[in-house]
Scaffold this active site. Structure first.
Site, short mmCIF file in Angstrom:
data_model
loop_
_atom_site.label_atom_id
_atom_site.label_comp_id
_atom_site.label_asym_id
_atom_site.label_seq_id
_atom_site.Cartn_x
_atom_site.Cartn_y
_atom_site.Cartn_z
N GLU A 160 0.85 -1.18 0.00
CA GLU A 160 0.00 0.00 0.00
C GLU A 160 0.89 1.24 0.00
O GLU A 160 0.72 2.16 -0.77
CB GLU A 160 -0.77 -0.09 1.31
CG GLU A 160 -2.01 0.67 1.43
CD GLU A 160 -2.54 0.44 2.84
OE1 GLU A 160 -3.27 -0.54 3.04
OE2 GLU A 160 -2.22 1.23 3.74
N ASN A 187 -5.48 4.82 15.29
CA ASN A 187 -5.50 5.33 13.92
C ASN A 187 -6.70 4.75 13.16
O ASN A 187 -7.66 5.42 12.89
CB ASN A 187 -4.21 4.95 13.17
CG ASN A 187 -2.99 5.52 13.86
OD1 ASN A 187 -3.04 6.62 14.41
ND2 ASN A 187 -1.89 4.79 13.87
N GLY A 226 -5.20 -0.77 5.69
CA GLY A 226 -5.26 -1.93 4.78
C GLY A 226 -4.88 -3.22 5.47
O GLY A 226 -4.80 -4.26 4.81
N1 COA Z 1 -1.49 -0.19 24.87
C1 COA Z 1 -1.45 1.17 24.85
N2 COA Z 1 -0.77 1.88 23.91
C2 COA Z 1 -0.10 1.17 22.97
C3 COA Z 1 -0.07 -0.23 22.95
C4 COA Z 1 -0.81 -0.91 23.95
N3 COA Z 1 -0.85 -2.24 23.98
N4 COA Z 1 0.68 -0.62 21.91
C5 COA Z 1 1.11 0.48 21.29
N5 COA Z 1 0.64 1.56 21.92
C6 COA Z 1 0.87 2.95 21.57
C7 COA Z 1 2.35 3.30 21.65
O1 COA Z 1 2.73 3.62 22.95
C8 COA Z 1 2.40 4.48 20.71
O2 COA Z 1 1.86 5.60 21.39
P1 COA Z 1 2.53 7.04 21.33
O3 COA Z 1 2.39 7.44 19.89
O4 COA Z 1 1.71 7.86 22.26
O5 COA Z 1 3.95 6.81 21.73
C9 COA Z 1 1.42 4.10 19.61
O6 COA Z 1 0.55 3.13 20.19
C10 COA Z 1 2.07 3.50 18.38
O7 COA Z 1 2.81 2.38 18.75
P2 COA Z 1 4.27 2.04 18.20
O8 COA Z 1 4.85 0.97 19.07
O9 COA Z 1 5.05 3.30 18.01
O10 COA Z 1 3.99 1.28 16.85
P3 COA Z 1 3.70 1.71 15.36
O11 COA Z 1 4.09 3.10 15.03
O12 COA Z 1 4.30 0.60 14.58
O13 COA Z 1 2.10 1.63 15.29
C11 COA Z 1 -0.04 0.65 15.12
C12 COA Z 1 1.40 0.48 15.62
C13 COA Z 1 -0.77 -0.65 15.37
C14 COA Z 1 -0.72 1.79 15.87
C15 COA Z 1 0.02 0.98 13.58
O14 COA Z 1 0.74 -0.04 12.93
C16 COA Z 1 -1.36 1.07 12.96
O15 COA Z 1 -2.01 2.10 13.03
N6 COA Z 1 -1.83 -0.06 12.38
C17 COA Z 1 -3.15 -0.17 11.80
C18 COA Z 1 -3.16 0.12 10.34
C19 COA Z 1 -2.19 -0.71 9.56
O16 COA Z 1 -1.74 -1.77 9.99
N7 COA Z 1 -1.86 -0.23 8.38
C20 COA Z 1 -0.93 -0.88 7.49
C21 COA Z 1 -1.66 -1.63 6.44
S1 COA Z 1 -0.91 -1.40 4.93
#
Ligand code: COA
Length: 518
Positions: free
Chosen positions: A294, A384, A388
């Site tokens: 994506e 968020n 995808g």
């Molecule tokens: N409980 C509370 N907060 C949590 C947590 C949990 N179990 N796990 C992660 N977080 C918080 C982190 O602390 C961080 O918060 P901050 O921004 O305030 O520091 C935030 O979530 C992001 O986590 P991070 O470890 O930095 O991971 P990331 O940047 O890789 O994001 C997702 C992880 C899941 C949020 C992100 O991958 C996402 O939005 N995924 C859904 C969409 C997706 O997968 N798209 C790709 C498809 S092509």
């Protein structure tokens, strides 16, 4: 010179300022905007619209619109409109902090839809009528067709379905992007659907430009700004460990003859961990890698630059400022190696299933049976959106989810007894990876999955409590297929961890209840 990129003489008469264009958007409209992971979003009209909303609020009037996009955008769009409380409803994926705050405060509606579903929902009429489209392009050709920008997203759908169209022509983006896109016009609604004729990730099945009826264009605004281009943090220790577990696992799969030596086309999710895995593939013993994804981030861009990856198909670029500058300068070097498609094709289940992808996405929490929450904190507030991840996890050949084993400086375990919200069920999750290790869940029944997830992925600090929960569930749960003690299943939430007395009370209750069930 003004209008240089607008090669259709008739359309040059529609050039105006962003304020003038914003004045043409009616209150309460559904507005489809370009933009996907901070790329190719309109840079000036949304800001002008936010000013108009502010002025309306000062005069005691409410002025809101509903905003539909490809995915996340930037502070100039989501941030600006959320700040003035100008969005009635937003869809699909977003990652803006002000937007998130408004959604979680109940001040704004949010529809979190699989990215591959958005186009067909609009065509199906479930979301109402699309009044206006605001689309960034890099130019307009003599015949009125539009040269797409650094993302395609839902632009084709917006241009086809909207009553009126506002175009932003961004002179910052290199005109040599022309030819890099592949816009497929063969999708239909059921029962008229035909197979999408894509056999490999590099196939071209459509046109290089977007069609648009010139009669619908009500304004053209010229802009000159780069995309958001957030920098990536250099991979930390955890990301490097996660990446090395994945690369070892892929090597193991190749050795067992379950993956070809050039792997299968890669899909890589958003964020730093996903980027780190791509970075580490640079030193892995694989050549001729392909991507069908994506978003194309720096890690993948570097693989293309070094020649380790021969081709990448995506719907958007999401580069750091340095990589974006380099790409913009050297577009000609990447013309044969990158194609940008509409998101209904980049994320299409049929194509994903046929190409047999290796999907790698992030998660917020996974439970001991392999259900994954990608979107919600404590089951109720949105982070968020699903983006995808569901399109890819459900349909890929190999579906990997990755996360550090704990969040919030160790206060929270990302491996929990029961996920507080489920985006990807145990049936769609094949592999979970943390810095602690990797759990290959394929072919395992729930209790076996629980053992391997706790043993391989949980942080040592949380492991004893997870084991204890699991052992007691096996003893006391209502049924033995997926053992749970429901009253305790969420005791890993931080407030529960802090409240020992409440935990003990629930524990006692649950034992009484479990006895009653026996
Ligand atoms: N409980 C509370 N907060 C949590 C947590 C949990 N179990 N796990 C992660 N977080 C918080 C982190 O602390 C961080 O918060 P901050 O921004 O305030 O520091 C935030 O979530 C992001 O986590 P991070 O470890 O930095 O991971 P990331 O940047 O890789 O994001 C997702 C992880 C899941 C949020 C992100 O991958 C996402 O939005 N995924 C859904 C969409 C997706 O997968 N798209 C790709 C498809 S092509």
């Amino acid at each position: 010179m003004a209008g240089n990129r607008i090669r259709n003489a008739q359309l040059r008469s529609k050039i105006m300022t962003a304020d003038q264009a914003a004045a043409l958007i009616p209150k309460g409209s559904n507005v489809g905007m370009s933009g996907f992971t901070g790329a190719g979003y309109p840079k000036e009209v949304p800001l002008a619209l936010a000013d108009r909303m502010n002025a309306a609020a000062a005069a005691g009037e409410k002025f809101k619109i509903s905003v539909w996009t490809g995915a996340s955008t930037a502070p100039e769009l989501d941030g600006a409109l959320a700040k003035v409380d100008g969005m009635e409803m937003r869809l699909p994926y977003q990652s803006d902090p002000i937007c998130r705050k408004r959604i979680n405060a109940g001040e704004m509606e949010y529809l979190d839809i699989h990215l591959s579903h958005v186009g067909q929902f609009v065509w199906g009429g479930y979301l109402g009528k699309l009044d206006v489209a605001i689309i960034e392009v890099v130019g307009i050709r003599e015949d009125g067709s539009l040269i797409p920008s650094s993302s395609v997203g839902n632009n084709k759908t917006w241009l086809d379905c909207a009553d009126k169209v506002i175009i932003e022509v961004n002179n910052w983006q290199n005109e040599a992007l022309e030819g890099m896109h592949d816009i497929y016009y063969g999708t239909q609604l059921p029962p008229k659907r035909k197979p999408i004729p894509m056999i490999t990730a590099s196939d071209r099945i459509g046109e290089t430009c977007l069609r648009c009826d010139p009669a619908k264009i009500i304004a053209i605004v010229e802009t000159h700004s780069p995309d958001r281009n957030s920098p990536f943090t250099p991979p930390d220790e955890n990301s490097k460990l996660i990446a090395s577990h994945i690369i070892d696992f892929l090597g193991h799969e190749v050795k067992r003859g379950r993956l070809p030596k050039e792997l299968l086309p890669l899909q890589s999710g958003v964020g730093n961990v996903a980027n780190a895995v791509m970075e580490q593939l640079q030193d892995a013993p694989y050549d001729n890698l392909m991507a069908y994804t994506e978003v194309l981030q720096d890690g993948m861009f570097n693989l293309l630059r070094s020649g380790k990856m021969s081709f990448a198909s995506a719907t958007a670029l999401s580069l750091s400022p340095e990589a974006a500058e380099e790409f913009n300068r050297d577009v000609h070097l990447y013309r044969e190696k990158i194609v940008l498609r509409p998101q209904e094709i980049s994320n299409h289940p049929e194509v994903i299933r046929r190409l047999g992808l290796i999907a790698m996405n992030g998660l917020i929490e996974a439970d001991i049976y392999g259900n994954v929450n990608s979107t919600h904190i404590r089951g109720s507030s949105i982070m968020n959106g699903i983006g995808g991840s569901g399109d890819f996890a459900r349909n890929s050949w190999l579906s990997i989810f990755m996360t550090p084993s704990q969040a919030k400086n160790g206060a929270v375990s990302c491996i929990v007894p029961m996920a507080t919200h489920v985006d990807h069920t145990e049936h769609d999750v094949q592999v979970i990876v943390t810095e602690q290790g990797l759990a290959d869940l394929r072919g395992l029944s729930p209790k076996k999955r629980a053992r391997v997830i706790i043993d391989n992925c949980a942080h040592p600090y949380f492991k004893p409590a997870l084991n204890e929960y699991f052992e007691r569930s096996v003893k006391y749960s209502h049924g033995q297929h997926t053992p749970h003690i429901l009253d305790e299943a969420f005791t890993f939430l931080p407030e529960w961890q802090a409240d020992k007395a409440a935990q003990d009370a629930w524990k006692e209750d649950s034992l009484v209840q479990a006895d009653a069930w026996k």
